[in-house]
Design a protein around this motif. Structure first.
Motif, short mmCIF file in Angstrom:
data_model
loop_
_atom_site.label_atom_id
_atom_site.label_comp_id
_atom_site.label_asym_id
_atom_site.label_seq_id
_atom_site.Cartn_x
_atom_site.Cartn_y
_atom_site.Cartn_z
N ALA A 1 9.09 -7.33 -2.13
CA ALA A 1 8.22 -7.85 -1.07
C ALA A 1 6.80 -8.04 -1.58
N PRO A 2 6.55 -9.16 -2.27
CA PRO A 2 5.18 -9.39 -2.75
C PRO A 2 4.23 -9.61 -1.56
N PHE A 3 3.05 -8.99 -1.63
CA PHE A 3 2.11 -9.05 -0.51
C PHE A 3 0.86 -9.79 -0.97
N GLY A 4 0.43 -10.76 -0.18
CA GLY A 4 -0.82 -11.45 -0.50
C GLY A 4 -0.79 -12.90 -0.04
N ILE B 1 -7.74 -8.54 9.66
CA ILE B 1 -7.29 -7.24 9.12
C ILE B 1 -6.28 -7.48 8.00
N ILE B 2 -5.33 -8.38 8.24
CA ILE B 2 -4.28 -8.64 7.24
C ILE B 2 -4.93 -9.16 5.95
N LYS B 3 -5.87 -10.09 6.11
CA LYS B 3 -6.50 -10.70 4.92
C LYS B 3 -7.36 -9.68 4.17
N LYS B 4 -7.96 -8.76 4.91
CA LYS B 4 -8.78 -7.72 4.24
C LYS B 4 -7.89 -6.90 3.30
N ALA C 1 1.51 -13.57 8.21
CA ALA C 1 0.52 -13.96 7.19
C ALA C 1 0.58 -13.02 6.00
N CYS C 2 0.39 -13.58 4.82
CA CYS C 2 0.37 -12.82 3.54
C CYS C 2 1.73 -12.22 3.16
N GLN C 3 2.78 -12.68 3.84
CA GLN C 3 4.15 -12.28 3.48
C GLN C 3 5.00 -13.55 3.39
N ALA D 1 -3.57 0.27 10.25
CA ALA D 1 -4.70 -0.39 10.94
C ALA D 1 -4.19 -1.30 12.06
N LEU D 2 -3.01 -1.89 11.87
CA LEU D 2 -2.47 -2.80 12.90
C LEU D 2 -1.70 -2.04 13.99
#
Ligand code: NAP
Length: 268
Positions: free
Chosen positions: A89-92, A254-257, A145-147, A198-199
């Protein structure tokens, strides 16, 4: 379900959810073929389980690795149950993903289950009962997002599973799709763990997922989504995706941070 009659190939057995599934099934009398890339970890797991189990070391992210795995399976009794659980599961953000990330994600999470099922299906069809479980994710129904690579692979796996369930209707091969939500394993980097916190995302134990899988097989439930409100969001996203767009856009900063933090850490 006669558990003691089952010979099960479990991919990703050395991982968090894999180990829990292995233990739950072994305690029910299933004989396992434990697959992964780390021989020591697989052997330690096999030795720690009740019963006698085999290990098979293979990298399923290439067609050569998968062919080698299929060749090695000839050493074992015929497989009555296949659990496609291995995954990455690459994250970004998409722009931070390499060609290798793109390829490895689709190879491991989507092409490997497809190729393994295709190879094992002829023998499974000859049995009076056989079982296939594809381990998907909530992110196989909700784009997050980011997944994006992970979502692409798990959306694909869900579609593949549904088509196959319908193709094999009336045969002796029963196909299942299990979608865990966030689960406490090392597939999630520290940044993903912090982001989930955080979420306010709930995180399950691998043991809960293993129990859910066993119950799903026992009850013959073709699709199972773990967790509330996740299973509700899956339905809302299917029917009214713009509602989920609006809810998730608020979480984007939050996700992008955390994605940016993660990108910095993997560069170091
Ligand atoms: N944890 C979650 O939050 C979560 C949520 C929803 C769905 N899931 C799904 O649950 C499944 C299990 O994940 P997990 O959380 O248990 O992850 P994990 O602890 O990282 O385990 C992943 C497993 O996959 C194996 N694997 C990865 N790449 C491989 C490759 N190229 N060839 C062979 N084996 C490979 C790993 O083997 P090695 O020991 O060789 O690395 C390991 O056994 C995955 O399909 C994942 O997408 C997880």
């Amino acid at each position: 379900m006669n558990w003691a009659n089952q010979h099960c190939l479990l991919t990703g057995a050395s991982g968090g959810i894999g180990q829990a599934i292995a233990r739950t099934l072994a305690e029910s009398g299933v004989q396992l073929i434990l697959q992964g890339r780390n021989e020591q970890a697989l052997q330690a797991l096999a030795n720690s389980l009740p019963g006698t189990h085999q290990i098979v070391v293979a990298d399923i992210s290439s067609s050569q690795g998968r062919d080698e795995l299929i060749r090695q399976l000839a050493r074992f009794p015929a497989i009555s149950m296949l659990i496609n659980n291995a995954g990455i599961a690459p994250f970004g953000e998409l722009q931070s993903m390499s060609d290798e990330d793109l390829e490895q994600t689709i190879q491991t999470n989507l092409l490997a289950p497809m190729a393994l099922i295709r190879a094992l299906l002829p023998a499974m069809k000859k049995r009076s009962e056989a079982y296939i479980v594809n381990v998907g994710s909530t992110f196989g129904s909700i784009g997050f997002a980011c997944q994006s690579l992970y979502c692409a692979s798990k959306f694909g796996l869900r579609g593949f599973t549904e088509a196959l369930q319908r193709e094999l209707a009336g045969s002796s091969v029963n196909v299942f799709y299990l979608a865990p939500r966030a689960t406490q394993t090392t597939i999630n980097s520290d940044d993903v763990v912090a982001m989930n916190k955080a979420l306010g995302n709930q995180v399950d134990s691998p043991e809960l997922v293993a129990k859910a899988l066993k119950a799903q097989l026992q009850q013959g439930l073709r699709r199972k989504f773990i967790g509330f409100p996740e299973k509700l969001f899956v339905r809302i996203n299917g029917a009214f995706p713009s509602l989920v767009d609006n809810a998730l856009v608020k979480k984007l900063p939050i996700i992008k941070k955390f994605a940016a933090q993660h990108a910095k850490e993997i560069l170091v």
